[in-house]
Design a protein around this motif. Structure first.
Motif, mmCIF file in Angstrom:
data_model
loop_
_atom_site.group_PDB
_atom_site.id
_atom_site.type_symbol
_atom_site.label_atom_id
_atom_site.label_comp_id
_atom_site.label_asym_id
_atom_site.label_seq_id
_atom_site.Cartn_x
_atom_site.Cartn_y
_atom_site.Cartn_z
ATOM 1 N N LYS A 118 45.358 39.508 32.503
ATOM 2 C CA LYS A 118 43.959 39.436 32.075
ATOM 3 C C LYS A 118 43.077 38.847 33.172
ATOM 4 O O LYS A 118 41.989 39.358 33.451
ATOM 5 N N ASN A 119 43.522 37.785 33.806
ATOM 6 C CA ASN A 119 42.727 37.160 34.864
ATOM 7 C C ASN A 119 42.625 38.051 36.095
ATOM 8 O O ASN A 119 41.578 38.109 36.741
ATOM 9 N N LYS A 120 43.705 38.775 36.423
ATOM 10 C CA LYS A 120 43.651 39.701 37.550
ATOM 11 C C LYS A 120 42.681 40.842 37.261
ATOM 12 O O LYS A 120 41.907 41.255 38.123
ATOM 13 N N TRP A 121 42.729 41.362 36.040
ATOM 14 C CA TRP A 121 41.828 42.449 35.656
ATOM 15 C C TRP A 121 40.378 41.974 35.697
ATOM 16 O O TRP A 121 39.504 42.678 36.203
ATOM 17 N N ASN A 122 40.104 40.786 35.154
ATOM 18 C CA ASN A 122 38.733 40.259 35.159
ATOM 19 C C ASN A 122 38.224 40.039 36.578
ATOM 20 O O ASN A 122 37.055 40.307 36.875
#
Length: 94
Positions: free
Chosen positions: A46-50
Motif C-alpha cells: 500500500k505504501n509503495k503504491w501510494n
C-alpha cells in the motif's frame, strides 16, 4: 585455545591521495536519487503504491500520460485477442 574464536576482519582507512572532492569517491549513488521519492519507499504494498501514485501525479508531463494510455490500450487489445474475444463488434459492417 582459539579454535572456537572467529577471526576479525581487518579494517583499512584508505583515502585517495589526489582526491579533493566532497564526500567519498567510492559511494555509489543513482543520478536521479535527488528527484525521485520512490527510491526507498516505506515497506508494504500500500505504501509503495501510494508513493508511486504521488510521484506520477506530481510529474505532470503530457507525453508520459499519452505513452501510458497507448501502452495500456495495446496491452488490453493483446489480452482480448489472447482470450479469443470477438473484435468485430468494434468495427462497422460495410
Amino acid at each position: 585455545m582459539g579454535l572456537m574464536k572467529l577471526k576479525k576482519n581487518r579494517k583499512y582507512n584508505y583515502k585517495p591521495r589526489y582526491y579533493k572532492g566532497e564526500g567519498s569517491p567510492y559511494e555509489l549513488k543513482h543520478k536521479f536519487d535527488d528527484y525521485r521519492k520512490t527510491i526507498n519507499p516505506p515497506k508494504g504494498i500500500k505504501n509503495k503504491w501510494n508513493a508511486a501514485v504521488d510521484e506520477y501525479q506530481n510529474n505532470r508531463d503530457e507525453k508520459v500520460n499519452k505513452r501510458v494510455f497507448i501502452i495500456a490500450g495495446i496491452l488490453i487489445l493483446l489480452f482480448l485477442i489472447l482470450i479469443g474475444f470477438d473484435l468485430s463488434i468494434f468495427f462497422p459492417k460495410s
